[in-house]
Design a protein around this motif. Structure first.
Motif, short mmCIF file in Angstrom:
data_model
loop_
_atom_site.label_atom_id
_atom_site.label_comp_id
_atom_site.label_asym_id
_atom_site.label_seq_id
_atom_site.Cartn_x
_atom_site.Cartn_y
_atom_site.Cartn_z
N SER A 254 0.71 -1.46 -0.01
CA SER A 254 -0.05 -0.05 -0.20
C SER A 254 0.79 1.37 -0.04
O SER A 254 0.15 2.54 0.07
CB SER A 254 -0.91 0.06 1.06
N CYS A 255 2.07 1.31 0.28
CA CYS A 255 3.13 2.63 0.25
C CYS A 255 2.94 3.08 -1.11
O CYS A 255 3.40 2.53 -2.24
CB CYS A 255 4.46 2.26 0.80
N ILE A 256 2.43 4.31 -1.29
CA ILE A 256 2.55 4.85 -2.70
C ILE A 256 3.55 5.81 -3.01
O ILE A 256 3.77 6.45 -3.92
CB ILE A 256 1.08 5.66 -2.80
N GLN A 257 4.57 5.78 -2.05
CA GLN A 257 5.86 6.43 -2.33
C GLN A 257 5.60 8.16 -2.35
O GLN A 257 6.30 8.72 -3.03
CB GLN A 257 6.49 5.95 -3.25
N CYS A 258 4.43 8.36 -1.65
CA CYS A 258 4.32 10.08 -1.64
C CYS A 258 5.39 10.71 -0.91
O CYS A 258 5.33 11.79 -1.22
CB CYS A 258 2.87 10.25 -1.16
N SER A 259 6.17 10.04 -0.12
CA SER A 259 7.14 10.84 0.57
C SER A 259 6.63 11.73 1.72
O SER A 259 7.74 12.60 2.18
CB SER A 259 8.33 11.37 -0.18
N MET A 260 5.41 11.73 2.08
CA MET A 260 5.14 12.51 3.04
C MET A 260 5.58 12.31 4.51
O MET A 260 5.97 13.30 5.27
CB MET A 260 3.38 12.31 3.39
N CYS A 261 5.90 11.17 4.62
CA CYS A 261 6.45 10.69 5.92
C CYS A 261 8.06 11.23 6.19
O CYS A 261 8.37 11.82 7.18
CB CYS A 261 6.71 9.16 6.12
N THR A 262 8.59 11.44 5.20
CA THR A 262 9.96 11.91 5.06
C THR A 262 9.92 13.57 5.12
O THR A 262 10.63 14.21 5.77
CB THR A 262 10.80 11.34 3.82
N ALA A 309 1.51 11.92 9.28
CA ALA A 309 1.72 12.26 7.90
C ALA A 309 1.16 11.39 6.77
O ALA A 309 0.71 11.77 5.85
CB ALA A 309 3.17 12.21 7.97
N CYS A 310 1.20 10.10 7.02
CA CYS A 310 0.94 9.13 6.10
C CYS A 310 -0.45 9.04 5.81
O CYS A 310 -1.40 8.68 6.57
CB CYS A 310 1.54 7.74 6.39
N PRO A 311 -0.63 9.32 4.36
CA PRO A 311 -2.24 9.47 4.09
C PRO A 311 -2.92 8.07 3.74
O PRO A 311 -4.08 7.85 3.78
CB PRO A 311 -2.23 10.00 2.60
#
Ligand code: SF4
Ligand code: SF4
Length: 448
Positions: A254-262, A309-311
């Motif tokens: 499910s990780c969409i690599q949006c990078s919000m966490c970073t 952060a993570c959507p």
């Protein structure tokens, strides 16, 4: 006896949660002594209470510590919104003609993370996996300073101030003998408003969670500053109880690599090479890239990535905790990078407002509730862990059947060891010595 010996004898450890032995932390010379009064975890009130009422002890202890560590700058970091606390501390500083200064922080999370606090006050970024000492700073919590003041007067750490809030009849601050059960603390404030609940030990972002049926077997230590009672089906409980296998599978699918966490990671924003989105991607591959996975070792577990952060509702923080454990088992250590790192310019715009965080966590109904106290709990039975800090457990110096008095030493460490002495918090008879020393008195539990 010098200050460090008194601190060692009194068994002082960092009261803010990390629990590092204070006599070891203060065995240094630095430019800054920073006292952490940010209390940035939502809903906590204990440090604010201490700053309002024990300012004299905090400032006096700061002066003594500063002499010992040769600090030239003595600063208390607290939030600009703590109006009453600022007024009380300013008055005390003036009365004592002290050179202690106040540094006022915005209301963001995690303002009280020591690396963030040091950056805010000194504009120095501590290197990844480093400590404040690397940039000429010692950071201590306000509760630790109160304990140091008491140690100067030869009083050991035997009580703890604890915020009790959430689904509870009488939210308040308790003064509790160390070793009192969580169950006793909850009963002392008039019991809960719901039948089935979980308790966060500490703040909602970083605290551990226990369930109602575990409250008789969990005890107040030198580092637990809050008990937050929430429904068992609460979002925070659900997130924290997900099995790691499930977390890994969800990262892969499910990780969409949006990078919000970073982008929101407070450690990344002060310049550390910590990129949770890359860790999540690496986990998704059949063989993780060890260089990237190693970044997990510099995660402070603040919870911003997973609870804010993570959507997609994923858990980079839990993943990092798991990876840290695995890497340490293999003996992998993060190589301390030399030199000062620098913060990102965008950082100012990415600070997380605490009110928004509270609402995201589903804790708004407990915000702004008036807190009574402190009320003193007199416990008739305590379970005092022989290990309450980072390092070695203390060695018991009492046996079953011994009569002990409040303040008497019951567990000792050697002076050179990383660890802290432990003392009895009540008068009574020792009835068990294991990982805990259990002491029973004849008094009944009382709240006054
Ligand atoms: S918990 Fe997440 S946001 Fe916090 S330091 Fe670790 S990776 Fe960054
Ligand atoms: S925020 Fe969530 S979805 Fe986005 S990269 Fe991080 S873990 Fe993946």
């Amino acid at each position: 006896m010098d200050l460090l010996e008194k601190i060692f004898d009194a068994g002082i450890v960092g009261a803010g949660g990390a629990g590092f032995p204070t006599h070891i932390k203060l065995n240094c010379s630095v430019e800054y002594l920073i006292v952490n009064g940010a209390e940035c975890e939502p809903l906590l009130e204990t440090d604010k209470y201490l700053m309002r009422t024990e300012g004299h002890k905090i400032i006096k202890a700061m002066e003594e510590v500063a002499k010992k560590i040769q600090a030239k700058k003595l600063i208390i970091g607290l939030k600009a919104k703590y109006k009453e606390e600022i007024k009380a501390l300013k008055r005390t500083i003036e009365e004592l003609n002290s050179k202690v200064e106040l540094f006022l922080l915005d209301n963001f999370y995690p303002a009280g993370d020591e690396q963030i606090l040091v950056y805010e006050i000194t504009k120095r970024s501590i290197p990844p996996s480093g400590i404040p000492l690397d940039v000429g700073v010692v950071v201590s919590n306000v509760g630790t300073l109160v304990n140091i003041y008491e140690a100067i007067n030869e009083k050991p750490v035997i009580d703890k101030y604890v915020t009790v809030i959430g689904e509870i009849k009488k939210p308040c601050i308790l003064k509790v003998p160390i070793g009192t059960s969580v169950d006793q603390c909850i009963k002392a404030v008039g019991d809960t408003l719901i039948d089935d609940y979980a308790v966060i030990l500490g703040g909602p972002m970083m605290g551990n969670i226990i369930y109602k049926e575990e409250t008789q077997k969990e005890f107040i230590t030198k580092t637990i500053g809050a008990l937050i009672i929430i429904p068992r089906e609460h979002y925070i409980v659900e997130r924290k109880e997900l099995p790691i296998k499930h977390i890994i599978n969800r990262a892969k699918t499910s990780c969409i690599q949006c990078s919000m966490c970073t982008d929101m990671c407070p450690r990344n924003l002060i310049g550390h090479k910590l990129r949770p989105h890359r860790i999540m991607r690496s986990i998704g591959m059949s063989e993780g890239n060890e260089n990237i996975l190693m970044e997990a070792l510099i995660c402070c577990e603040c919870g911003v990535c997973e609870l804010y952060a993570c959507p997609m509702g994923l858990s980079p923080r839990r993943m990092n905790i798991y990876l840290k454990d695995e890497l340490r088992k293999k003996g992998v250590r993060y190589k301390k990078e030399q030199g000062i790192t620098s913060a990102k310019e965008i950082r100012e715009y990415r600070k997380i407002p605490v009110n928004r965080l509270i609402s995201r966590l589903g804790l708004s109904k407990y915000k702004g509730i008036s807190i009574d106290g402190p009320f003193e709990v007199k416990s008739h039975r305590v379970h005092i862990p022989l290990k309450q800090c980072i390092g070695k457990p203390s060695n018991p110096v009492v046996s079953v059947g011994d009569m002990v008095s409040r303040g008497q030493i019951i567990g000792k460490v050697h002076r050179g060891q990383i660890g802290a002495n432990v003392h009895s918090s009540i008068d009574g008879k020792v009835c068990e010595v294991s990982d805990y020393v259990v002491i029973q008195s004849d008094d009944n539990e009382v709240i006054s």
